[in-house]
Scaffold this motif. Sequence first.
Motif, PDB file in Angstrom:
ATOM      1  N   ARG A  14       0.849  -1.189   0.000  1.00  0.00           N
ATOM      2  CA  ARG A  14       0.000   0.000   0.000  1.00  0.00           C
ATOM      3  C   ARG A  14       0.885   1.241   0.000  1.00  0.00           C
ATOM      4  O   ARG A  14       1.938   1.258   0.632  1.00  0.00           O
ATOM      5  N   GLY A  15       0.481   2.270  -0.715  1.00  0.00           N
ATOM      6  CA  GLY A  15       1.192   3.537  -0.738  1.00  0.00           C
ATOM      7  C   GLY A  15       1.212   4.142  -2.128  1.00  0.00           C
ATOM      8  O   GLY A  15       1.099   3.456  -3.128  1.00  0.00           O
ATOM      9  N   ARG A  16       1.360   5.435  -2.156  1.00  0.00           N
ATOM     10  CA  ARG A  16       1.408   6.154  -3.434  1.00  0.00           C
ATOM     11  C   ARG A  16       2.735   5.918  -4.134  1.00  0.00           C
ATOM     12  O   ARG A  16       3.777   5.838  -3.502  1.00  0.00           O
ATOM     13  N   ARG A  17       2.656   5.833  -5.429  1.00  0.00           N
ATOM     14  CA  ARG A  17       3.851   5.761  -6.256  1.00  0.00           C
ATOM     15  C   ARG A  17       3.801   6.921  -7.242  1.00  0.00           C
ATOM     16  O   ARG A  17       2.731   7.386  -7.612  1.00  0.00           O
ATOM     17  N   ILE A  18       4.970   7.352  -7.663  1.00  0.00           N
ATOM     18  CA  ILE A  18       5.108   8.376  -8.689  1.00  0.00           C
ATOM     19  C   ILE A  18       5.750   7.689  -9.887  1.00  0.00           C
ATOM     20  O   ILE A  18       6.664   6.883  -9.721  1.00  0.00           O
ATOM     21  N   ALA A  19       5.293   8.008 -11.079  1.00  0.00           N
ATOM     22  CA  ALA A  19       5.935   7.499 -12.293  1.00  0.00           C
ATOM     23  C   ALA A  19       6.390   8.680 -13.120  1.00  0.00           C
ATOM     24  O   ALA A  19       5.741   9.739 -13.139  1.00  0.00           O
ATOM     25  N   VAL A  20       7.526   8.502 -13.805  1.00  0.00           N
ATOM     26  CA  VAL A  20       8.025   9.550 -14.683  1.00  0.00           C
ATOM     27  C   VAL A  20       8.352   8.957 -16.050  1.00  0.00           C
ATOM     28  O   VAL A  20       8.899   7.863 -16.161  1.00  0.00           O
ATOM     29  N   VAL A  29       4.758  13.292 -15.404  1.00  0.00           N
ATOM     30  CA  VAL A  29       4.694  12.747 -14.055  1.00  0.00           C
ATOM     31  C   VAL A  29       3.262  12.308 -13.768  1.00  0.00           C
ATOM     32  O   VAL A  29       2.305  13.012 -14.092  1.00  0.00           O
ATOM     33  N   ALA A  30       3.133  11.130 -13.159  1.00  0.00           N
ATOM     34  CA  ALA A  30       1.836  10.600 -12.747  1.00  0.00           C
ATOM     35  C   ALA A  30       1.955  10.071 -11.330  1.00  0.00           C
ATOM     36  O   ALA A  30       3.056   9.820 -10.835  1.00  0.00           O
ATOM     37  N   SER A  31       0.809   9.908 -10.667  1.00  0.00           N
ATOM     38  CA  SER A  31       0.759   9.356  -9.318  1.00  0.00           C
ATOM     39  C   SER A  31      -0.419   8.406  -9.238  1.00  0.00           C
ATOM     40  O   SER A  31      -1.304   8.419 -10.099  1.00  0.00           O
ATOM     41  N   CYS A  32      -0.423   7.598  -8.195  1.00  0.00           N
ATOM     42  CA  CYS A  32      -1.574   6.727  -7.970  1.00  0.00           C
ATOM     43  C   CYS A  32      -2.131   6.982  -6.575  1.00  0.00           C
ATOM     44  O   CYS A  32      -1.492   7.611  -5.741  1.00  0.00           O
ATOM     45  N   VAL A  42      -0.104  14.108 -13.125  1.00  0.00           N
ATOM     46  CA  VAL A  42       0.216  15.114 -12.118  1.00  0.00           C
ATOM     47  C   VAL A  42       0.651  16.410 -12.804  1.00  0.00           C
ATOM     48  O   VAL A  42       0.022  17.436 -12.640  1.00  0.00           O
ATOM     49  N   GLU A  43       1.747  16.355 -13.549  1.00  0.00           N
ATOM     50  CA  GLU A  43       2.228  17.540 -14.251  1.00  0.00           C
ATOM     51  C   GLU A  43       3.297  17.150 -15.252  1.00  0.00           C
ATOM     52  O   GLU A  43       3.766  16.017 -15.269  1.00  0.00           O
ATOM     53  N   THR A  44       3.684  18.139 -16.055  1.00  0.00           N
ATOM     54  CA  THR A  44       4.798  17.977 -16.980  1.00  0.00           C
ATOM     55  C   THR A  44       5.904  18.904 -16.511  1.00  0.00           C
ATOM     56  O   THR A  44       5.687  20.087 -16.309  1.00  0.00           O
ATOM     57  N   GLN A 134       2.448  13.304 -19.663  1.00  0.00           N
ATOM     58  CA  GLN A 134       1.745  12.877 -18.451  1.00  0.00           C
ATOM     59  C   GLN A 134       0.975  11.582 -18.709  1.00  0.00           C
ATOM     60  O   GLN A 134       0.976  10.673 -17.869  1.00  0.00           O
ATOM     61  N   ALA A 135       0.334  11.504 -19.869  1.00  0.00           N
ATOM     62  CA  ALA A 135      -0.423  10.300 -20.219  1.00  0.00           C
ATOM     63  C   ALA A 135       0.501   9.087 -20.324  1.00  0.00           C
ATOM     64  O   ALA A 135       0.140   7.987 -19.905  1.00  0.00           O
ATOM     65  N   ALA A 136       1.699   9.281 -20.868  1.00  0.00           N
ATOM     66  CA  ALA A 136       2.668   8.187 -20.953  1.00  0.00           C
ATOM     67  C   ALA A 136       3.088   7.747 -19.550  1.00  0.00           C
ATOM     68  O   ALA A 136       3.228   6.548 -19.277  1.00  0.00           O
ATOM     69  N   ALA A 137       3.267   8.699 -18.634  1.00  0.00           N
ATOM     70  CA  ALA A 137       3.605   8.356 -17.249  1.00  0.00           C
ATOM     71  C   ALA A 137       2.474   7.564 -16.597  1.00  0.00           C
ATOM     72  O   ALA A 137       2.726   6.622 -15.834  1.00  0.00           O
ATOM     73  N   VAL A 138       1.235   7.920 -16.919  1.00  0.00           N
ATOM     74  CA  VAL A 138       0.078   7.180 -16.404  1.00  0.00           C
ATOM     75  C   VAL A 138       0.131   5.731 -16.899  1.00  0.00           C
ATOM     76  O   VAL A 138      -0.074   4.790 -16.125  1.00  0.00           O
TER      77      VAL A 138
END
Length: 163
Positions: A14-20, A29-32, A42-44, A134-138
């Motif tokens: 469990r926990g948030r992850r960030i993807a770049v 950048v994306a988060s869950c 999240v942002e570019t 951002q979509a690619a990070a998602v």
Amino acid sequence: MYDDSTQEEKVFRRGRRIAVDVGDARIGVASCDPDGLIATPVETVPAGGRSQARIKAIAEEYDAIEIVVGLPRSMSGKEGPAAAKIREYAGRLAMLVYPVKVRLVDERMTTVTAAQGMRAAGRSSKKGRSVIDQAAAVVILQSALETERVSGRAPGECVEPTE
């Protein structure tokens, strides 16, 4: 009667992850959510000098348990100069965000998948270049979450911090 006592128990952390999604000009950048159900943009971040500091700040803001970095490979799975550049970037990022773990995951076709999704939604990829990152990070993060959910193991390879 079926005995499932020999089945390996799969554990999802469990926990948030960030993807770049690291590109030459921009970094998506994306988060869950903390349960790892869905990744969201999240942002570019502009690529370059301050990008890693911004990613660190995002990871801190989201209280991320790890950062997932897309590793570009050819369709045959081979790594070229772009992958070497990303490995170097990820090593420096790992040093900056320690003790948060940085993981490299296969990102073949993520930008293509993201562009197709944008077109299907009626958005032009030319008008939405920063959004496509951002979509690619998602896509990268959602794939990593699914891999972990199915396998019960963290996805990809853990990066050793480098200077």
